[in-house]
Write a protein that holds these residues in place. Structure first.
Motif, PDB file in Angstrom:
ATOM      1  N   SER A 301     105.730  25.828   5.272  1.00  0.00           N
ATOM      2  CA  SER A 301     107.086  25.529   5.763  1.00  0.00           C
ATOM      3  C   SER A 301     107.163  24.243   6.573  1.00  0.00           C
ATOM      4  CB  SER A 301     107.621  26.705   6.603  1.00  0.00           C
ATOM      5  OG  SER A 301     107.659  27.889   5.853  1.00  0.00           O
ATOM      6  N   THR A 302     106.271  23.284   6.298  1.00  0.00           N
ATOM      7  CA  THR A 302     106.257  21.999   6.979  1.00  0.00           C
ATOM      8  C   THR A 302     106.525  20.893   5.972  1.00  0.00           C
ATOM      9  OG1 THR A 302     104.656  22.818   8.600  1.00  0.00           O
ATOM     10  CG2 THR A 302     104.894  20.430   8.424  1.00  0.00           C
ATOM     11  N   TYR A 303     107.343  19.927   6.366  1.00  0.00           N
ATOM     12  CA  TYR A 303     107.699  18.824   5.469  1.00  0.00           C
ATOM     13  C   TYR A 303     106.482  18.008   5.066  1.00  0.00           C
ATOM     14  CZ  TYR A 303     108.946  14.012   4.339  1.00  0.00           C
ATOM     15  OH  TYR A 303     109.010  12.779   3.756  1.00  0.00           O
ATOM     16  N   THR A 304     106.413  17.676   3.783  1.00  0.00           N
ATOM     17  CA  THR A 304     105.497  16.657   3.278  1.00  0.00           C
ATOM     18  C   THR A 304     106.268  15.785   2.298  1.00  0.00           C
ATOM     19  OG1 THR A 304     104.712  17.982   1.398  1.00  0.00           O
ATOM     20  CG2 THR A 304     103.493  18.189   3.488  1.00  0.00           C
ATOM     21  N   ALA A 305     105.942  14.497   2.282  1.00  0.00           N
ATOM     22  CA  ALA A 305     106.616  13.593   1.351  1.00  0.00           C
ATOM     23  C   ALA A 305     106.320  13.977  -0.096  1.00  0.00           C
ATOM     24  CB  ALA A 305     106.184  12.151   1.620  1.00  0.00           C
ATOM     25  N   GLN A 306     105.116  14.494  -0.352  1.00  0.00           N
ATOM     26  CA  GLN A 306     104.767  14.867  -1.720  1.00  0.00           C
ATOM     27  C   GLN A 306     105.630  16.015  -2.230  1.00  0.00           C
ATOM     28  OE1 GLN A 306     100.743  16.220  -2.214  1.00  0.00           O
ATOM     29  NE2 GLN A 306     100.829  16.155  -4.446  1.00  0.00           N
ATOM     30  N   SER A 307     105.841  17.039  -1.396  1.00  0.00           N
ATOM     31  CA  SER A 307     106.670  18.168  -1.831  1.00  0.00           C
ATOM     32  C   SER A 307     108.105  17.728  -2.070  1.00  0.00           C
ATOM     33  CB  SER A 307     106.627  19.285  -0.781  1.00  0.00           C
ATOM     34  OG  SER A 307     107.227  18.859   0.436  1.00  0.00           O
ATOM     35  N   CYS A 308     108.595  16.815  -1.229  1.00  0.00           N
ATOM     36  CA  CYS A 308     109.960  16.317  -1.411  1.00  0.00           C
ATOM     37  C   CYS A 308     110.064  15.504  -2.696  1.00  0.00           C
ATOM     38  CB  CYS A 308     110.365  15.479  -0.206  1.00  0.00           C
ATOM     39  SG  CYS A 308     112.087  14.933  -0.241  1.00  0.00           S
ATOM     40  N   TYR A 309     109.059  14.687  -2.978  1.00  0.00           N
ATOM     41  CA  TYR A 309     109.090  13.877  -4.198  1.00  0.00           C
ATOM     42  C   TYR A 309     109.015  14.762  -5.437  1.00  0.00           C
ATOM     43  CZ  TYR A 309     107.847  10.525  -7.785  1.00  0.00           C
ATOM     44  OH  TYR A 309     107.831   9.793  -8.944  1.00  0.00           O
ATOM     45  N   LEU A 310     108.160  15.792  -5.405  1.00  0.00           N
ATOM     46  CA  LEU A 310     108.052  16.693  -6.554  1.00  0.00           C
ATOM     47  C   LEU A 310     109.373  17.406  -6.811  1.00  0.00           C
ATOM     48  CD1 LEU A 310     104.510  18.271  -6.067  1.00  0.00           C
ATOM     49  CD2 LEU A 310     105.206  16.609  -7.786  1.00  0.00           C
ATOM     50  N   LEU A 311     110.083  17.735  -5.747  1.00  0.00           N
ATOM     51  CA  LEU A 311     111.400  18.350  -5.914  1.00  0.00           C
ATOM     52  C   LEU A 311     112.345  17.401  -6.641  1.00  0.00           C
ATOM     53  CD1 LEU A 311     113.574  20.502  -5.275  1.00  0.00           C
ATOM     54  CD2 LEU A 311     113.958  19.287  -3.121  1.00  0.00           C
ATOM     55  N   LEU A 312     112.317  16.119  -6.250  1.00  0.00           N
ATOM     56  CA  LEU A 312     113.208  15.148  -6.874  1.00  0.00           C
ATOM     57  C   LEU A 312     112.798  14.816  -8.302  1.00  0.00           C
ATOM     58  CD1 LEU A 312     113.541  12.747  -3.832  1.00  0.00           C
ATOM     59  CD2 LEU A 312     115.325  14.235  -4.725  1.00  0.00           C
ATOM     60  N   ALA A 313     111.478  14.896  -8.569  1.00  0.00           N
ATOM     61  CA  ALA A 313     110.978  14.494  -9.883  1.00  0.00           C
ATOM     62  C   ALA A 313     110.810  15.665 -10.841  1.00  0.00           C
ATOM     63  CB  ALA A 313     109.630  13.784  -9.733  1.00  0.00           C
ATOM     64  N   CYS A 314     111.133  16.888 -10.404  1.00  0.00           N
ATOM     65  CA  CYS A 314     110.871  18.051 -11.249  1.00  0.00           C
ATOM     66  C   CYS A 314     111.772  18.023 -12.480  1.00  0.00           C
ATOM     67  CB  CYS A 314     111.067  19.343 -10.472  1.00  0.00           C
ATOM     68  SG  CYS A 314     112.748  19.625  -9.887  1.00  0.00           S
ATOM     69  N   PRO A 315     111.305  18.534 -13.591  1.00  0.00           N
ATOM     70  CA  PRO A 315     112.081  18.468 -14.824  1.00  0.00           C
ATOM     71  C   PRO A 315     113.176  19.526 -14.879  1.00  0.00           C
ATOM     72  CG  PRO A 315     109.971  19.502 -15.222  1.00  0.00           C
ATOM     73  CD  PRO A 315     109.958  19.051 -13.795  1.00  0.00           C
ATOM     74  N   PHE A 316     113.767  19.599 -16.033  1.00  0.00           N
ATOM     75  CA  PHE A 316     114.969  20.399 -16.247  1.00  0.00           C
ATOM     76  C   PHE A 316     114.780  21.869 -15.852  1.00  0.00           C
ATOM     77  CE2 PHE A 316     117.981  22.760 -18.796  1.00  0.00           C
ATOM     78  CZ  PHE A 316     119.114  21.978 -18.783  1.00  0.00           C
ATOM     79  N   VAL A 317     113.729  22.496 -16.346  1.00  0.00           N
ATOM     80  CA  VAL A 317     113.552  23.934 -16.144  1.00  0.00           C
ATOM     81  C   VAL A 317     113.330  24.260 -14.671  1.00  0.00           C
ATOM     82  CG1 VAL A 317     112.054  25.899 -16.667  1.00  0.00           C
ATOM     83  CG2 VAL A 317     112.694  24.308 -18.478  1.00  0.00           C
ATOM     84  N   ARG A 318     112.502  23.455 -13.986  1.00  0.00           N
ATOM     85  CA  ARG A 318     112.200  23.746 -12.587  1.00  0.00           C
ATOM     86  C   ARG A 318     113.441  23.598 -11.715  1.00  0.00           C
ATOM     87  NH1 ARG A 318     107.923  24.662  -9.439  1.00  0.00           N
ATOM     88  NH2 ARG A 318     107.820  23.767  -7.348  1.00  0.00           N
ATOM     89  N   GLN A 319     114.278  22.612 -11.979  1.00  0.00           N
ATOM     90  CA  GLN A 319     115.514  22.458 -11.222  1.00  0.00           C
ATOM     91  C   GLN A 319     116.447  23.645 -11.453  1.00  0.00           C
ATOM     92  OE1 GLN A 319     117.487  18.722 -11.676  1.00  0.00           O
ATOM     93  NE2 GLN A 319     115.649  17.510 -11.301  1.00  0.00           N
TER      94      GLN A 319
END
Length: 420
Positions: A301-319
């Motif tokens: 439950s702590t912010y990381t830039a990698q987790s935020c980027y993966l959220l933005l870059a995730c494909p259709f199904v994951r979103q």
């Protein structure tokens, strides 16, 4: 200025880093006419904006593409010349990921919204070196669409960072530190963030209410993982804008002071939402521990830039999975790298509250079925994929299932949906 000069002298004596005033400069911001004479008395020259400090162009306005041209030049200077022809694509990929995409990180952390022209030029250098071995590449050299190249490795792509998404993910660290760490020297400054950054941060965080001192009552997502704007949108519009951002939960819950923030004429919808909010607030239990802000996309439950980027870059199904699980408020992570959906279900159901397991079971059947139907429409009917349209169809289908006595879905669907 004598005091500043004395402080710099003490710093030099303590650290051994003495100031060379002949090589230093000072910049006047909204100063009086005598400021230039004072600077000259110190012994350094006067410099006008824009200036460069630690590689960052400082200006009163948003930096232009011309002011960021040195960044592009520094990336281009890193390209090997004749050696590039001796490197295969795997070697060039390693250089792009380790060097070319790392150089702009310092600037991306600082700028709220870098010029798109600058980002395009940086991507052009990366794309050209990867496919052709030099700074530019035409369409015949490019084997794969660049958006696919920039998706993560775990999705079968090359894992090069999309600079626009990376900039957004990196900038969110300042919002996170503003809310979770009071020890930074810049804490309390009026930092500027774009509406897109604030919206992403709001979606990605929740608050655990304890001592109520840091939680903003009307804005933060502290009530069952939702904000009052989401629970009672009509009532929220009756709150003055200044009060929304300033009222902490400690102030609001003391003597139910939040009720006195409501202004204007209340209609039936506002009164109904007021009564619902009153009942929800009365059930809150508090402790003496500090409030906690939780980042939704990491296990700790702590912010990381990698987790935020993966959220933005995730494909259709994951979103799509993220949107439906967020809508139903089921506290589980979506399928990710499991061998099959059955493995994900077996791993997840033990971590799901007992009352929500039947709802999760229905969602685990409904979402893949609707995604499969969307896939077939795209393949056979030339339909255009749309996450928003698919999510709306899943919500409508879930309502039909609930009306057809799918008891689990009747529990997890939002109370605003009339399925009872």
């Amino acid at each position: 200025m004598e005091a500043v000069k004395g402080i710099l002298t003490l710093f030099g004596e303590a650290s051994g880093l003495r100031v060379n005033y002949a090589k230093s400069s000072a910049t006047i911001l909204h100063g009086d006419p005598d400021a230039a004479a004072t600077i000259a008395h110190v012994g350094c020259k006067t410099a006008d904006l824009p200036i460069t400090y630690l590689g960052i162009p400082l200006t009163l306005h948003r930096p232009t593409a011309a002011q960021l041209q040195p960044l592009i030049d520094s990336v281009a200077a890193r390209l090997p010349t004749w050696k590039a022809w001796l490197m295969n694509k795997a070697g060039r990929l390693a250089l792009v990921r380790a060097v070319l995409e790392a150089i702009p990180v310092h600037q991306l952390l600082a700028f709220a919204h870098p010029p798109k022209k600058t980002l395009k030029q940086l991507e052009k250098i990366q794309r050209g070196f990867l496919w052709a071995g030099h700074a530019t590449a035409n369409g015949g050299h490019c084997h794969v669409n660049w958006r696919h190249v920039c998706r993560p490795l775990e999705y079968g792509n090359l894992g090069i960072r999309d600079l626009e998404r990376a900039s957004l993910a990196l900038r969110l660290r300042w919002l996170w530190y503003t809310r979770t760490d009071d020890n930074h020297a810049w804490q309390g400054l009026d930092l500027q963030f774009t509406p897109e950054e604030r919206a992403l941060f709001f979606t990605s965080t929740t608050m655990v209410l304890d001592d109520r001192l840091t939680t903003v009552f009307w804005v933060d997502r502290w009530l069952q993982g939702q904000s009052i704007h989401e629970i009672a949108p009509a009532l929220y519009q009756c709150i003055p804008k200044r009060r929304r951002k300033a009222r902490t939960a400690a102030e609001a819950l003391t003597g139910n002071a939040w009720a006195r923030d409501i202004q204007g004429v209340l209609g039936i919808h506002e009164i109904g939402q007021y009564l619902m909010l009153w009942q929800a607030v009365q059930r809150i239990t508090l402790t003496n521990e500090p409030d906690q802000m939780l980042w939704r996309w990491t296990a700790n439950s702590t912010y990381t830039a990698q987790s935020c980027y993966l959220l933005l870059a995730c494909p259709f199904v994951r979103q799509t999975w993220h949107a439906i699980l967020d809508w139903t408020r089921i506290p589980v992570h979506p399928p990710h790298n499991e061998p099959s959906l059955t493995d994900w279900w077996q791993r997840t159901k033990g971590r799901t509250p007992h009352a929500l397991r039947k709802g999760l079971q229905s969602i685990a059947m409904l979402v893949p079925w609707m995604i499969w139907k969307q896939h077939n429409e795209c393949v056979f009917d030339n339909a255009r994929p749309s996450i928003e349209a698919l999510v709306d169809r899943i919500k409508t289908e879930a309502k039909c299932w609930a009306q057809a006595r799918a008891q689990g879905l009747r529990v997890v669907l939002p109370t605003s949906w009339d399925v009872h």
